[in-house]
Design an enzyme around this catalytic site. Structure first.
Site, PDB file in Angstrom:
ATOM      1  N   ARG A 115      91.203  37.208 -38.731  1.00  0.00           N
ATOM      2  CA  ARG A 115      92.395  36.362 -38.916  1.00  0.00           C
ATOM      3  C   ARG A 115      92.184  34.891 -38.570  1.00  0.00           C
ATOM      4  O   ARG A 115      93.090  34.086 -38.736  1.00  0.00           O
ATOM      5  CB  ARG A 115      93.554  36.932 -38.067  1.00  0.00           C
ATOM      6  N   GLU A 171      93.643  35.660 -47.995  1.00  0.00           N
ATOM      7  CA  GLU A 171      95.091  35.393 -48.071  1.00  0.00           C
ATOM      8  C   GLU A 171      95.346  33.922 -47.741  1.00  0.00           C
ATOM      9  O   GLU A 171      95.795  33.606 -46.626  1.00  0.00           O
ATOM     10  CB  GLU A 171      95.827  36.230 -47.033  1.00  0.00           C
ATOM     11  N   ARG A 206      98.805  41.957 -34.778  1.00  0.00           N
ATOM     12  CA  ARG A 206      98.657  40.649 -35.413  1.00  0.00           C
ATOM     13  C   ARG A 206      98.422  39.525 -34.401  1.00  0.00           C
ATOM     14  O   ARG A 206      98.322  38.355 -34.784  1.00  0.00           O
ATOM     15  CB  ARG A 206      99.883  40.347 -36.280  1.00  0.00           C
ATOM     16  N   GLU A 233     102.377  31.951 -49.717  1.00  0.00           N
ATOM     17  CA  GLU A 233     101.087  32.662 -49.693  1.00  0.00           C
ATOM     18  C   GLU A 233     100.876  33.349 -51.027  1.00  0.00           C
ATOM     19  O   GLU A 233     101.819  33.886 -51.614  1.00  0.00           O
ATOM     20  CB  GLU A 233     101.087  33.715 -48.582  1.00  0.00           C
ATOM     21  N   ASP A 289      72.627  12.835 -59.178  1.00  0.00           N
ATOM     22  CA  ASP A 289      72.283  12.119 -57.957  1.00  0.00           C
ATOM     23  C   ASP A 289      73.009  12.773 -56.791  1.00  0.00           C
ATOM     24  O   ASP A 289      74.236  12.677 -56.682  1.00  0.00           O
ATOM     25  CB  ASP A 289      72.709  10.647 -58.131  1.00  0.00           C
ATOM     26  N   GLU A 310     106.322  32.206 -47.120  1.00  0.00           N
ATOM     27  CA  GLU A 310     105.823  32.581 -45.785  1.00  0.00           C
ATOM     28  C   GLU A 310     106.828  32.183 -44.699  1.00  0.00           C
ATOM     29  O   GLU A 310     107.909  31.692 -45.006  1.00  0.00           O
ATOM     30  CB  GLU A 310     104.446  31.938 -45.537  1.00  0.00           C
ATOM     31  N   GLU A 314      90.464  42.930 -40.954  1.00  0.00           N
ATOM     32  CA  GLU A 314      91.031  41.620 -41.294  1.00  0.00           C
ATOM     33  C   GLU A 314      90.652  40.628 -40.205  1.00  0.00           C
ATOM     34  O   GLU A 314      91.117  40.758 -39.068  1.00  0.00           O
ATOM     35  CB  GLU A 314      92.560  41.730 -41.400  1.00  0.00           C
ATOM     36  N   HIS A 369      93.415  34.514 -43.791  1.00  0.00           N
ATOM     37  CA  HIS A 369      92.862  35.768 -43.271  1.00  0.00           C
ATOM     38  C   HIS A 369      91.885  36.330 -44.292  1.00  0.00           C
ATOM     39  O   HIS A 369      92.126  36.245 -45.490  1.00  0.00           O
ATOM     40  CB  HIS A 369      93.979  36.800 -43.050  1.00  0.00           C
ATOM     41  N   GLU A 415      97.139  30.576 -47.254  1.00  0.00           N
ATOM     42  CA  GLU A 415      98.516  30.088 -47.110  1.00  0.00           C
ATOM     43  C   GLU A 415      98.504  28.576 -47.299  1.00  0.00           C
ATOM     44  O   GLU A 415      97.476  27.925 -47.082  1.00  0.00           O
ATOM     45  CB  GLU A 415      99.049  30.437 -45.716  1.00  0.00           C
TER      46      GLU A 415
HETATM   47  N1  ATP Z   1      88.355  47.646 -49.336  1.00  0.00           N
HETATM   48  C1  ATP Z   1      88.758  46.393 -49.229  1.00  0.00           C
HETATM   49  N2  ATP Z   1      87.896  45.430 -48.809  1.00  0.00           N
HETATM   50  C2  ATP Z   1      88.274  44.165 -48.665  1.00  0.00           C
HETATM   51  N3  ATP Z   1      89.512  43.726 -48.923  1.00  0.00           N
HETATM   52  C3  ATP Z   1      90.422  44.616 -49.342  1.00  0.00           C
HETATM   53  C4  ATP Z   1      90.104  45.999 -49.515  1.00  0.00           C
HETATM   54  N4  ATP Z   1      91.222  46.625 -49.954  1.00  0.00           N
HETATM   55  C5  ATP Z   1      92.201  45.691 -50.058  1.00  0.00           C
HETATM   56  N5  ATP Z   1      91.737  44.466 -49.695  1.00  0.00           N
HETATM   57  C6  ATP Z   1      92.408  43.150 -49.712  1.00  0.00           C
HETATM   58  O1  ATP Z   1      93.289  42.942 -48.597  1.00  0.00           O
HETATM   59  C7  ATP Z   1      94.148  41.818 -48.934  1.00  0.00           C
HETATM   60  C8  ATP Z   1      95.623  41.985 -48.575  1.00  0.00           C
HETATM   61  O2  ATP Z   1      95.876  42.890 -47.633  1.00  0.00           O
HETATM   62  P1  ATP Z   1      97.356  43.105 -47.025  1.00  0.00           P
HETATM   63  O3  ATP Z   1      98.370  43.044 -48.106  1.00  0.00           O
HETATM   64  O4  ATP Z   1      97.225  44.327 -46.192  1.00  0.00           O
HETATM   65  O5  ATP Z   1      97.595  41.788 -46.152  1.00  0.00           O
HETATM   66  P2  ATP Z   1      98.309  41.576 -44.761  1.00  0.00           P
HETATM   67  O6  ATP Z   1      97.272  41.122 -43.805  1.00  0.00           O
HETATM   68  O7  ATP Z   1      99.120  42.765 -44.410  1.00  0.00           O
HETATM   69  O8  ATP Z   1      99.276  40.358 -45.087  1.00  0.00           O
HETATM   70  P3  ATP Z   1      99.889  39.280 -44.076  1.00  0.00           P
HETATM   71  O9  ATP Z   1      98.791  38.774 -43.215  1.00  0.00           O
HETATM   72  O10 ATP Z   1     100.466  38.203 -44.979  1.00  0.00           O
HETATM   73  O11 ATP Z   1     100.939  39.997 -43.285  1.00  0.00           O
HETATM   74  C9  ATP Z   1      94.046  41.650 -50.449  1.00  0.00           C
HETATM   75  O12 ATP Z   1      93.272  40.523 -50.733  1.00  0.00           O
HETATM   76  C10 ATP Z   1      93.365  42.957 -50.868  1.00  0.00           C
HETATM   77  O13 ATP Z   1      92.696  42.852 -52.126  1.00  0.00           O
HETATM   78  N1  GLU Z   2     100.532  31.974 -40.780  1.00  0.00           N
HETATM   79  C1  GLU Z   2      99.887  32.861 -39.854  1.00  0.00           C
HETATM   80  C2  GLU Z   2      99.747  34.253 -40.430  1.00  0.00           C
HETATM   81  C3  GLU Z   2     101.016  34.932 -40.810  1.00  0.00           C
HETATM   82  C4  GLU Z   2     100.723  36.301 -41.445  1.00  0.00           C
HETATM   83  O1  GLU Z   2     100.330  37.264 -40.733  1.00  0.00           O
HETATM   84  O2  GLU Z   2     100.815  36.374 -42.665  1.00  0.00           O
HETATM   85  C5  GLU Z   2      98.509  32.291 -39.476  1.00  0.00           C
HETATM   86  O3  GLU Z   2      98.425  31.152 -39.225  1.00  0.00           O
HETATM   87  O4  GLU Z   2      97.507  32.928 -39.381  1.00  0.00           O
HETATM   88 MG    MG Z   3      96.924  39.024 -43.206  1.00  0.00          MG
HETATM   89 MG    MG Z   4     100.425  35.454 -44.466  1.00  0.00          MG
END
Ligand code: ATP
Ligand code: GLU
Ligand code: MG
Ligand code: MG
Length: 457
Positions: free
Chosen positions: A349, A142, A330, A204, A64, A197, A347, A259, A144
């Site tokens: 964010r 990622e 960032r 995280e 349902d 974190e 990325e 992210h 958190e």
């Molecule tokens: N080619 C790809 N396509 C998509 N995602 C990928 C690729 N290569 C790596 N990743 C993913 O990117 C993510 C993590 O990236 P990274 O460790 O650079 O995070 P970060 O943004 O530096 O961390 P934070 O935001 O906590 O500082 C993981 O989930 C990883 O599997």
């Molecule tokens: N906690 C932060 C990100 C920190 C990080 O870069 O890992 C957010 O709200 O997006």
């Molecule tokens: Mg990140």
């Molecule tokens: Mg983080």
């Protein structure tokens, strides 16, 4: 991977091997799981009967749908759960004796069509479209989260006082993260890294990127697993701590984002990589970012779907506020991590862990593909800390802001035909209706902040 919605057949050999595994795992119960429009996991449990399995996989199971948020009215309530046989796994945090397994299901109508309001179906539809062009969309999320204690008056307090990358005894999370990582590995996750974190009580766990459907399934499993595991631990310790994915549980400290690292592959080739360009990024990567930036206001309604989401999107806490991209930055909405070649990725964010990952991934994909198809220019990268710019400086650089409330994001969504059509008429209507109500309920509340500030007037 290609997703062909109408012709998905159940492979007999696979079915037999899954049933064999279920017997080896001593399975007695099957959870048939799906999500509602909010991305909240729902399930119905049935006893495992080997003779009924072929029927279950082929015909599915009627349920349902009228009490599921965003689904159907009571006058058309019957829907069908079709287990996706590829998603079999034992539920690792339930007992090994008379064990429980789960399948993630697609939702169909009784006349044999994918139900238009199924969030997983909406993502599959977008993936099927790019699958026809030979493309695969990958996401590495990622998420958190905070672990909080509930005090005697019912208020949440961070579970520890630790900060970024801290170790025990300051960090009180290693046991949770250890337990969770072990459980997730049993569920076929590749956990890449886990850490404390920035915020007190904040953690995280990043897991390895996969195609967007697998990642969306994984995000749901992840949230469920950590809540169940922490709840079990709290019961064992007779404590009242719990996990929250609320985007901004506390004023004045970092919130929780999710992210999303993203790339598009054609076969073995990462479309975002171009070793001959100055930045190592291809035109497709730039245009994909152009699409995300162009549709960002409407995307925000989906990636940041609750009133609390907008308390996170404020300057100074590593969460994005401005529509810009940077190669290392960032403080921008999109960051391009330094990795190149196969690992080239962008990325995004903004998303937070309150979003429905199926809907969020579908709309980000369509925005990015729109960018590639229409060659949307993302402009120049921004490498300065945008939080520190004045409004005039930002305006001079042409940097716009993200919606600052759910209400602004709601209107941006209403005005973005691409994002609305990705959701389809049914889900757009239901989503807007839900968000209207949520905003209306919120805007009439009177908070402690206002009483403190204005009582003497
Ligand atoms: N080619 C790809 N396509 C998509 N995602 C990928 C690729 N290569 C790596 N990743 C993913 O990117 C993510 C993590 O990236 P990274 O460790 O650079 O995070 P970060 O943004 O530096 O961390 P934070 O935001 O906590 O500082 C993981 O989930 C990883 O599997
Ligand atoms: N906690 C932060 C990100 C920190 C990080 O870069 O890992 C957010 O709200 O997006
Ligand atoms: Mg990140
Ligand atoms: Mg983080």
């Amino acid at each position: 991977m290609e997703y062909d919605l109408m012709t998905e057949k159940v492979n007999e050999e696979l079915m037999e091997s899954v049933i064999k595994q279920m017997k080896e795992d001593n399975i007695k119960f099957i959870r048939l799981q799906f999500v509602d429009i909010n991305g909240t996991a729902k399930n119905i449990v049935i006893p495992f009967k080997e003779d009924d399995m072929a029927d279950l996989f082929v015909e599915g199971m009627l349920f349902d749908g009228s009490s599921i948020a965003g689904f159907v009215g009571i006058n058309e309530s019957d829907l069908v759960l079709k287990p996706d046989i590829h998603t079999y796994s034992r539920v690792s945090w339930r007992p090994e004796e008379s064990a429980v397994c789960r399948f993630i299901c697609d939702v169909w109508t009784p006349d044999g069509k994918p139900f238009v309001g199924d969030p997983r179906g909406i993502l599959k539809k977008s993936l099927a479209k790019i699958g026809k062009m030979g493309l695969q969309y990958n996401i590495g999320p990622e998420p958190e989260f905070f672990i909080v204690d509930i005090d005697d008056e019912g208020y949440p307090m961070p579970y520890d006082e630790a900060g970024y990358f801290d170790v025990e005894p300051l960090d009180k999370g290693p046991d949770f993260r250890r337990e969770l990582t072990l459980n997730l590995e049993e569920l076929d996750f590749e956990v890449e890294a886990s850490h404390h974190e920035v915020g007190p009580g904040q953690n995280e766990i990043a897991f390895k990127f996969k195609d967007a459907l697998k990642t969306a399934d994984a995000v749901i499993t992840f949230k469920q697993a950590i809540k169940a595991i922490v709840d079990n631990m709290a019961t064992f310790d007779q404590m009242d701590y719990r996990v929250t994915f609320m985007p901004k549980p506390f004023f004045g400290v970092n919130g929780s984002g999710m992210h999303c690292h993203q790339s598009v592959f054609k076969g073995d080739r990462n479309l975002f990589s171009d070793p001959n360009s100055e930045t190592g990024l291809s035109k497709d990567a730039l245009h994909f970012m152009g699409g995300l930036l162009a549709h960002a206001p409407a995307l925000t309604a989906i990636t940041n779907p609750i009133v609390n989401s907008y308390k996170r999107l404020v300057p100074g806490y590593e969460a994005p506020v401005y529509r810009a991209y940077g190669l290392k930055n960032r403080s921008a909405l999109i960051r391009v991590p330094a990795a190149r070649g196969k690992a080239t990725r962008i990325e995004y964010r903004a998303p937070d862990p309150a979003c429905n990952p199926y809907l969020a991934f579908a709309v980000m994909l369509e925005a990015g593909i729109d960018g590639i198809q229409n060659k949307i220019d993302p402009g120049e990268p921004t490498e300065i800390n945008i939080y520190s710019l004045t409004e005039e400086e930002r305006e001079a650089m042409g940097i716009q802001v993200l919606p600052s409330s759910l209400w602004e994001a709601y209107h941006a969504l209403e005005e973005d035909p691409l994002i609305l059509s990705t959701l389809g008429d049914h889900t757009s209507e239901k989503f807007l209706e839900l968000k209207y109500k949520e905003w209306d309920e919120y805007r009439v509340q009177v908070f402690g902040y206002e009483q403190n500030k204005y009582l003497d007037i």
